[in-house]
Scaffold this motif. Structure first.
Motif, PDB file in Angstrom:
ATOM      1  N   PRO A 527     -12.040  66.055 -45.103  1.00 20.68           N
ATOM      2  CA  PRO A 527     -12.785  66.033 -43.835  1.00 20.68           C
ATOM      3  C   PRO A 527     -13.971  65.087 -43.832  1.00 20.68           C
ATOM      4  N   PHE A 528     -14.550  64.819 -45.009  1.00 13.93           N
ATOM      5  CA  PHE A 528     -15.683  63.885 -45.048  1.00 13.93           C
ATOM      6  C   PHE A 528     -15.365  62.615 -45.834  1.00 13.93           C
ATOM      7  N   SER A 529     -14.515  62.704 -46.863  1.00 10.11           N
ATOM      8  CA  SER A 529     -14.174  61.476 -47.605  1.00 10.11           C
ATOM      9  C   SER A 529     -13.371  60.517 -46.726  1.00 10.11           C
ATOM     10  N   TRP A 533     -17.572  59.147 -47.028  1.00 14.28           N
ATOM     11  CA  TRP A 533     -18.410  59.840 -48.004  1.00 14.28           C
ATOM     12  C   TRP A 533     -17.954  59.457 -49.412  1.00 14.28           C
ATOM     13  N   GLN A 536     -23.127  57.090 -46.646  1.00 16.08           N
ATOM     14  CA  GLN A 536     -23.548  57.644 -45.355  1.00 16.08           C
ATOM     15  C   GLN A 536     -23.198  56.650 -44.252  1.00 16.08           C
ATOM     16  N   LEU A 540     -19.153  58.659 -40.607  1.00 18.25           N
ATOM     17  CA  LEU A 540     -19.475  59.990 -41.121  1.00 18.25           C
ATOM     18  C   LEU A 540     -20.499  60.672 -40.220  1.00 18.25           C
ATOM     19  N   LYS A 541     -21.494  59.912 -39.797  1.00 18.42           N
ATOM     20  CA  LYS A 541     -22.528  60.479 -38.929  1.00 18.42           C
ATOM     21  C   LYS A 541     -21.962  60.876 -37.566  1.00 18.42           C
ATOM     22  N   TYR A 544     -18.145  63.493 -38.331  1.00 17.01           N
ATOM     23  CA  TYR A 544     -18.178  64.674 -39.181  1.00 17.01           C
ATOM     24  C   TYR A 544     -19.301  65.577 -38.703  1.00 17.01           C
ATOM     25  N   PRO A 545     -19.073  66.876 -38.582  1.00 19.17           N
ATOM     26  CA  PRO A 545     -17.880  67.651 -38.923  1.00 19.17           C
ATOM     27  C   PRO A 545     -16.723  67.393 -37.944  1.00 19.17           C
ATOM     28  N   GLY A 567     -16.902  71.436 -48.665  1.00 15.97           N
ATOM     29  CA  GLY A 567     -17.562  70.682 -47.598  1.00 15.97           C
ATOM     30  C   GLY A 567     -18.988  71.142 -47.383  1.00 15.97           C
ATOM     31  N   THR A 571     -21.964  68.570 -48.411  1.00 12.72           N
ATOM     32  CA  THR A 571     -22.554  67.874 -47.256  1.00 12.72           C
ATOM     33  C   THR A 571     -23.631  68.690 -46.564  1.00 12.72           C
ATOM     34  N   PRO A 575     -17.337  71.778 -42.621  1.00 13.55           N
ATOM     35  CA  PRO A 575     -16.529  70.597 -42.302  1.00 13.55           C
ATOM     36  C   PRO A 575     -15.871  70.686 -40.931  1.00 13.55           C
TER      37      PRO A 575
END
Length: 991
Positions: A527-529, A533, A536, A540-541, A544-545, A567, A571, A575
């Protein structure tokens, strides 16, 4: 000149003349408008650009596709997930959301290594050890490239709108960076540790597997189970009793005569590893023996009798053997009592060197040998059937062995508490709601997660053993001169270790851990990679989520819970806030899809169609590649012949998607029937013909007349009725989409387009359309185009190719004007809702149905020029006289307040209307119903109905019956009731 209906702020509608420059929509697009719907033709030539859209409203909607494993090809389970997510994405895009849907593939460590090993052994007779690690990895990468292309092609054939430039693979460079960074952060925070601990070990895979990859098979007594590597089944579900002789330490140091303590075990093969006998300290039978010893007959040494409250005094004899190296409870007991551990089964499932002359014997062969030896020593005390749980490896079907090995673990307790708290606080929601109980139970009883695997395919554990010994081993990491550090590379490891040991870097020897990480560890980061990630990034900003996590309920703990835990930990935020779980796709009979049953269907089998021979060829290819056994191949062939004797018809991707969404995806199981796909292909053709019909009359009517102002109020009642139904349908679809009840949305669409619009409205409008210069014709044209425009836009998320193809060819601009042209998702037009007219039409449709029944019953056809009379004092039916006549297929319809029934008339009564239908004498003479046979048949049907109603009304049935069983029985009840009603109806004409 042509006509355009504009909608004014006061809600009125006017047809207005437009200058000749606004001609009918170009007929260029209609040159390829075939006579009938051919999904293959339009899907293969579909424009991949976005057709339906709405102006971006600044809101975002992001999600990731659960990455398919590269172990093979997509099946219908994947097709369900892909379809549900694509429907959600398209629906949000048509509502102005900025959507991002990330595709990817999973390297699937254990599964992929196993399947490639099978393939290589089948083709070349070589194991991975024959290849060596580097060469074997190259073979797996070749496999990955082939399967990635195949799976990507399958996804595209499903017509999905994934953001392909964002595609990722869980072993690519960016993902590897994220995995390494995550491991280091967790390690440096004390959340990852290494320990000798009992792990679930597959002797076939030669690797540890996680708890959630273990299936627990319950047997109630003596049961034979197949075990990989054994020619004959192995017996489970038996409890063997044997005696340990008491040993007198002082003063003689010998056995105490006939004194003994009898223990029971389901695993005699582990007896060589017993290090104690345990009893409950509160058990008066044995309390006085605690602290004494018994003699181990196979190792010829004494072992202690210990007291521990974990012992169930009612189990077996109340005394149990303690084997720390092969049982979780015994492992904990040994730690509490300071006992040693003796591993007697090795990684290959054979008895170890500590077992003397039994060393090297396979574990289940040794079981019999050990019982025979105990019998010779006169220590065997009998065997009895016993209920037990057999742990099975979900990957290899091997019986799981519990081995004590050094492994890497993630501490889960605190992360699990946070995940549970987020759910209880409402920060995280789960659909369907009943899975919340599973979520709570699992998190409350969570164990640390073993994340190391003894494989060659996967992310290498980023831990380096650093010390002065060139032969540094993992065990040496506990010494003062050798340490383990988590690092991004060997240079960083050397630098870290040198600082910690206060040693010059060039004096250290470094070796990376040989193990790889559990696949679920890397996929838990997606969910973030997926958005860059640990960097930053702007993505991602912004993204995510995720807005939602949609996946199958079978991986709620494998994947979803771990995404939430990692997650939040890495983070600082969840997530995703919504979890949508869909059911497991089964065949039409409710059976899980299995290679051995031959009921596994790939999406393209349905999309393009497949002959029985082609289905067999696919199985043969899998067999020759070593992916299935000869036995599985033969069973699958037999299963296919039974299920698909004529093969699978070509249905197209849109029909497949619509069919999948026609089921309640929240059910535990989703039963898929190819015949439903075929029916939904016909539904597509119904829409196709409706658009063709509309276009024909648009040209005819608009060329034939010049029309002045016409208010909405001047539209005919049937126009207003279908607009009211249209508004209601749109509301149901939107409400259903909000609740993820796609089956209600598709049902509403199908009912509106197929029945209300095509079967009722269009048939009722034909009379008015033939008067091309009338206001009725103009009203019908506008109404038709509105209904088709809105209907196609509502259908677009489910059947995107057909909807865009037809909408592009519908002469919308010739009738309607939009600024800008509307391609968004429709919203309810409340001002069109008219319950009064809906009630009126419901009434007239009951009359129409009655006339049709009478005609069918007496075989009255068009050649008989049927005539019907409605006897009623209500004036409503006068307004719908033409509609009743057209829909009932009568030559004439009359309405009278009162009339005497003639002998050539048959009668029926619906509410306040009496229906009289003229039936020629020859047809009445042929209507000779055998009353006795009817009554016998009816009696039998009533008996069946009462029996099934009695069964389904019990409390036990309501609580324990599956949803599929309830659905089947509900259909049976409805069918029986319909048959009885029909007989009652026929009987009424014999009286």
């Amino acid at each position: 000149m042509f006509v355009v209906l504009r909608k004014y702020r006061n809600g009125s509608h006017k047809f207005k003349l437009k200058p000749a420059v606004y001609r009918l929509k170009s007929t260029t697009a209609k040159k390829d408008f075939a006579a009938a719907y051919n999904p293959k033709l339009i899907e293969e030539n579909a424009d991949n650009s976005e057709y339906f859209y709405a102006t971006n409203n600044g809101r975002k909607y992001s999600l990731i596709l659960p990455p398919p494993n590269i172990t093979g090809i997509l099946h219908l389970g994947h097709a369900l997930a892909v379809t549900v997510e694509d429907v959600l994405v398209r629906w949000h895009r048509m509502r102005g959301f900025d959507t991002v849907w990330v595709p990817g593939m999973d390297h699937a460590g254990i599964a992929t290594q196993v399947v490639v090993e099978k393939k290589l052994y089948k083709e070349k007779g070589l194991t991975r050890h024959d290849f060596g690690r580097e060469a074997f990895e190259k073979e797996v990468w070749k496999w990955k490239e082939e399967k990635e292309e195949v799976i990507g092609g399958q996804l595209k054939r499903m017509g999905v709108k994934l953001d392909w430039p964002r595609q990722m693979f869980t072993l690519d460079r960016k993902q590897s960076v994220a995995v390494t960074e995550a491991f280091i952060k967790l390690y440096d925070s004390g959340l990852i540790y290494r320990s000798d601990y009992l792990v679930n070990w597959s002797c076939v895979l030669r690797s540890a597997i996680s708890d959630v990859e273990v299936e627990h098979l319950e047997v109630t007594g003596r049961t034979e189970l197949p075990v990989p590597g054994y020619d004959t089944p192995v017996v489970f579900g038996q409890l063997s009793h044997f005696a340990y002789k008491l040993y007198d330490v002082e003063p003689t140091g010998s056995l105490q005569g006939d004194g003994e303590i009898v223990v029971a075990t389901t695993r005699p093969e582990t007896i060589p590893g017993d290090v104690a006998v345990a009893v409950n300290p509160n058990d008066s039978r044995y309390a006085h023996l605690i602290g004494q010893y018994v003699w181990h007959p196979l190792r010829n040494e004494k072992i202690p009798i210990i007291g521990d409250s974990f012992v169930d005094s009612d189990f077996g004899t109340g005394a149990v053997k303690v084997t720390p190296a092969h049982d979780h409870n015994d492992f904990e007991v040994a730690k509490r009592h300071g006992l040693t551990s003796i591993q007697v089964i090795d990684e290959e499932g054979k008895l170890s060197d500590s077992c003397g002359n039994l060393a090297g014997m396979r574990r289940f062969d040794a079981r019999k040998a050990l019982l025979d030896e105990l019998n010779k020593l006169n220590l065997l005390r009998g065997t009895q059937d016993h209920r037990m749980i057999v742990p099975i490896c979900g990957r290899s079907r091997d019986v799981v062995e519990f081995l004590s090995k050094p492994q890497w673990f993630v501490r889960c307790t605190d992360m699990a508490k946070r995940a549970l708290r987020d759910y209880e606080n409402g920060n995280l929601t789960i659909e369907p709601e009943h899975f919340g109980k599973n979520w709570t139970t699992w998190l409350e009883n969570i164990r640390d997660w073993c994340v190391s695997r003894q494989l060659w395919w996967g992310h290498r554990v980023p831990v380096y053993f650093c010390g002065s010994d060139v032969d540094t081993t993992p065990k040496a990491s506990n010494t003062r001169t050798t340490i383990a550090v988590a690092a991004r590379n060997i240079d960083e490891a050397r630098s870290k270790a040198a600082a910690l040991l206060s040693r010059p870097p060039d004096t250290l020897h470094i070796r990376q851990d040989e193990d790889v990480l559990d696949t679920w560890f890397s996929s838990a980061l997606l969910p973030f990679s997926a958005f860059g990630w640990p960097q930053q990034t702007e993505d991602l900003k912004k993204l995510y989520p995720l807005s939602i996590m949609e996946t199958g309920h079978d991986i709620l703990f494998f994947w979803v819970a771990r995404m939430v835990m990692l997650g939040t930990q890495l983070t600082g935020q969840l997530p995703f806030s919504k979890i949508l779980l869909h059911g497991i796709v089964c065949d039409a009979h409710g059976r899980k899809m299995s290679k051995s049953l031959g009921n596994v269907i790939s999406p393209e089998d349905v999309i393009h169609g497949s002959t029985l021979k082609e289905l067999e060829n696919a199985l043969d290819k899998n067999y020759k590649s070593g992916l299935i056994t000869k036995e599985e191949f033969n069973k699958a062939i037999a299963g296919q012949k039974k299920m698909f004797p004529e093969g699978i018809p070509q249905c197209g991707a849109d029909a497949l998607r619509f069919t999948l969404c026609s089921h309640n995806i929240k059910n535990h199981f989703v039963n898929f029937d190819v015949q439903e796909c075929k029916i939904n292909k016909f539904f597509g053709n119904k829409i196709w013909q409706a658009v063709k019909f509309a276009n024909k009359w648009i040209e005819t009517v608009l060329v034939a007349q010049e029309i002045g102002n016409l208010k909405y109020e001047s539209l005919g009642k049937m126009d207003k009725w279908i607009l009211s139904k249209l508004s209601g349908m749109v509301k149901i679809v939107n409400d259903s989409m909000e609740r993820y009840e796609f089956h209600n949305a598709t049902a509403a669409l199908k009912n509106f387009i197929y029945y209300e619009f095509c079967d009722i409205y269009l048939e009722s409008a034909k009379r008015g359309l033939r008067s091309t210069e009338s206001k009725a014709a103009a009203g019908h044209i506008w109404t038709m185009v509105v209904c088709l425009d809105v209907g196609l836009r509502c259908t677009a998320p489910f059947m995107p190719v057909l909807s865009s193809h037809l909408h592009e060819r519908l002469n919308v601009e010739s009738v309607l004007t939009f600024t800008p042209r509307r391609f968004d998702f429709p919203q309810e037009e409340a001002q069109w809702s008219c319950p009064t007219i809906e009630d009126e039409v419901d009434g007239i449709m009951e009359v129409v149905a009655s006339i049709r029944r009478l005609k069918k019953l007496f075989n009255v056809t068009a050649k008989h020029k049927p005539k019907a009379i409605l006897v009623t004092r209500s004036s409503i039916y006068t307004d719908y006289l033409n509609t009743i006549q057209d829909l009932s297929g009568c030559n004439t319809i009359q309405i009278h307040q009162d009339i005497e029934r003639k002998d050539d008339m048959v009668v029926d009564k619906i509410g306040d209307v009496t229906i009289l239908l003229e039936v020629p004498q020859e047809l009445r003479d042929k209507f000779d119903v055998d009353v006795r046979k009817l009554q016998v048949k009816k009696s039998k049907l009533v008996g069946e109905l009462e029996k099934i109603k009695a069964m389904t009304s019990t409390e036990g049935y309501k609580l324990n019956a599956t949803e599929k069983t309830k659905e089947v029985n509900a259909k049976k009840i409805a069918g029986l009731e319909e048959k009885i009603t029909r007989i009652n109806y026929m009987e009424s004409f014999t009286k």
